[in-house]
Design a protein around this motif. Structure first.
Motif, mmCIF file in Angstrom:
data_model
loop_
_atom_site.group_PDB
_atom_site.id
_atom_site.type_symbol
_atom_site.label_atom_id
_atom_site.label_comp_id
_atom_site.label_asym_id
_atom_site.label_seq_id
_atom_site.Cartn_x
_atom_site.Cartn_y
_atom_site.Cartn_z
ATOM 1 N N LEU A 7 0.722 -1.123 0.080
ATOM 2 C CA LEU A 7 0.075 -0.103 0.082
ATOM 3 C C LEU A 7 0.763 1.288 0.005
ATOM 4 O O LEU A 7 1.778 1.389 0.470
ATOM 5 N N ARG A 8 0.368 2.266 -0.513
ATOM 6 C CA ARG A 8 1.148 3.657 -0.760
ATOM 7 C C ARG A 8 0.268 4.724 -0.172
ATOM 8 O O ARG A 8 -1.293 4.758 -0.511
ATOM 9 N N LEU A 9 0.541 5.539 0.767
ATOM 10 C CA LEU A 9 -0.268 6.736 1.085
ATOM 11 C C LEU A 9 0.622 7.889 1.293
ATOM 12 O O LEU A 9 1.994 7.613 1.396
ATOM 13 N N ARG A 10 0.334 9.121 1.096
ATOM 14 C CA ARG A 10 1.241 10.343 1.115
ATOM 15 C C ARG A 10 0.615 11.218 2.479
ATOM 16 O O ARG A 10 -0.465 11.335 2.809
ATOM 17 N N HIS A 11 1.700 11.551 3.115
ATOM 18 C CA HIS A 11 1.351 12.498 4.503
ATOM 19 C C HIS A 11 2.561 13.269 4.751
ATOM 20 O O HIS A 11 3.764 12.597 4.460
ATOM 21 N N ALA A 15 6.241 9.949 0.505
ATOM 22 C CA ALA A 15 5.354 8.481 0.295
ATOM 23 C C ALA A 15 5.649 7.450 1.343
ATOM 24 O O ALA A 15 6.726 7.298 1.614
ATOM 25 N N ILE A 16 4.486 6.969 1.817
ATOM 26 C CA ILE A 16 4.599 5.959 2.949
ATOM 27 C C ILE A 16 4.127 4.742 2.241
ATOM 28 O O ILE A 16 3.073 4.652 1.848
ATOM 29 N N PHE A 17 4.965 3.632 2.319
ATOM 30 C CA PHE A 17 4.729 2.441 1.904
ATOM 31 C C PHE A 17 4.614 1.384 2.893
ATOM 32 O O PHE A 17 5.385 1.443 3.860
ATOM 33 N N CYS A 18 3.510 0.170 2.966
ATOM 34 C CA CYS A 18 3.117 -0.499 4.149
ATOM 35 C C CYS A 18 2.306 -1.594 3.730
ATOM 36 O O CYS A 18 1.819 -1.515 2.317
ATOM 37 N N ARG A 19 2.282 -2.515 4.443
ATOM 38 C CA ARG A 19 1.597 -3.828 4.181
ATOM 39 C C ARG A 19 -0.073 -3.712 4.572
ATOM 40 O O ARG A 19 -0.915 -3.956 3.764
ATOM 41 N N ARG A 20 0.056 -2.790 5.863
ATOM 42 C CA ARG A 20 -1.250 -2.633 6.306
ATOM 43 C C ARG A 20 -1.611 -1.186 6.569
ATOM 44 O O ARG A 20 -0.442 -0.425 7.099
ATOM 45 N N ALA A 21 -2.691 -0.699 6.359
ATOM 46 C CA ALA A 21 -2.786 0.895 6.468
ATOM 47 C C ALA A 21 -2.725 1.376 7.949
ATOM 48 O O ALA A 21 -3.398 0.832 8.821
ATOM 49 N N GLY A 36 -7.387 13.900 4.432
ATOM 50 C CA GLY A 36 -7.432 14.142 2.813
ATOM 51 C C GLY A 36 -6.999 12.978 2.138
ATOM 52 O O GLY A 36 -6.584 11.814 2.508
ATOM 53 N N LEU A 37 -7.497 13.218 0.918
ATOM 54 C CA LEU A 37 -7.547 12.097 -0.193
ATOM 55 C C LEU A 37 -5.894 11.595 -0.283
ATOM 56 O O LEU A 37 -5.828 10.308 -0.480
ATOM 57 N N PRO A 38 -4.923 12.380 -0.543
ATOM 58 C CA PRO A 38 -3.396 12.036 -0.536
ATOM 59 C C PRO A 38 -3.208 10.975 0.654
ATOM 60 O O PRO A 38 -2.409 9.767 0.420
ATOM 61 N N ALA A 39 -3.782 10.985 1.887
ATOM 62 C CA ALA A 39 -3.562 10.101 2.818
ATOM 63 C C ALA A 39 -4.058 8.790 2.960
ATOM 64 O O ALA A 39 -3.969 7.767 3.598
ATOM 65 N N ALA A 40 -5.051 8.524 1.920
ATOM 66 C CA ALA A 40 -5.987 7.214 1.517
ATOM 67 C C ALA A 40 -4.889 6.290 1.133
ATOM 68 O O ALA A 40 -4.152 6.674 0.093
ATOM 69 N N PRO A 41 -4.907 5.140 1.668
ATOM 70 C CA PRO A 41 -4.056 4.032 1.121
ATOM 71 C C PRO A 41 -4.581 3.600 -0.300
ATOM 72 O O PRO A 41 -5.742 3.490 -0.578
ATOM 73 N N VAL A 42 -3.340 3.300 -1.129
ATOM 74 C CA VAL A 42 -3.726 2.978 -2.432
ATOM 75 C C VAL A 42 -2.970 1.774 -2.558
ATOM 76 O O VAL A 42 -1.622 1.704 -2.224
#
Length: 212
Positions: A7-11, A15-21, A36-42
């Motif tokens: 998963l990737r999110l921005r804050h 850019a923060i990458f992880c397995r679980r949000a 906000g939307l950038p912090a939503a995990p993709v």
């Protein structure tokens, strides 16, 4: 065993990458809910495909092991061509192989467009007939100059010639179809390896991409 999704999110400019949000930003400790939307995990799309489910394709995989199983970026790679049923035709020092297993994690380059009805129907016959050629006997194999890539590209060029199209050199095919995919795969492998030893992998964003 299939690796967990990345998963990737921005804050806070990263850019923060992880397995679980996470509930809190691992960089600043603030809550991510409502950030906000950038912090939503993709979920990042995985660049690797189950080769036996990719009909009429050019496949690339490590000669030993798998891309997500310790591949170091320098080990030898092996290539093959799939039939309509996902059987992987490939060439090595033992001659032509028709593999029904062993290509479960590959880079895949589709070779036939959906509207190419004639070629789709003839594909298996063309592939089998080409693979029976004397140039693919075991004793003709040379690691540098007459190998799995030679075989795959020669088949692709035989199809192009039959269609009245221009053949492609190894460098042309590689640059156009293979390198873009391997670059994407390399980034994914790096993230996968980082997240095997840590919960988060944080990368500062360029100034123009910083949104929060």
């Amino acid at each position: 065993m299939e690796a967990a999704a990345i998963l990737r999110l921005r804050h806070c400019g990263a850019a923060i990458f992880c397995r679980r949000a996470p509930l809190l930003c691992p960089a600043c400790g603030r809550p991510l809910r409502g950030a906000g939307l950038p912090a939503a995990p993709v979920r990042l799309p995985c660049p690797f495909r189950h080769g036996h489910r990719q009909p009429r394709a050019f496949l690339l995989r490590p000669s030993a092991g798998s891309f997500l199983g310790g591949y170091d970026g320098n080990s030898d790679l092996h290539v093959g061509i799939t039939s309509t049923q996902g059987v992987v035709y490939n060439y090595n020092e033992e001659g032509i192989h028709r593999d029904e297993t062993g290509w479960e994690q590959c880079i895949s380059v589709p070779l036939v467009q959906p509207d190419m009805f004639g070629l789709r129907q003839q594909w298996d016959h063309l592939l089998e007939e080409f693979s029976m050629g004397e140039e693919w006997l075991p004793h003709r194999y040379e690691e540098r100059d007459h190998n799995c890539y030679t075989y795959a590209l020669a088949f692709i060029n035989s199809v192009l010639t039959a269609q009245g199209k221009q053949q492609m050199s190894k460098s042309e095919f590689t640059e156009k179809f293979v390198i873009p995919q391997t670059k994407n795969a390399s980034k994914y492998i790096t993230l996968h390896q980082e997240l095997t030893t840590k919960e988060f992998y944080i990368v500062p964003l360029p100034d123009q991409e910083k949104q929060c």
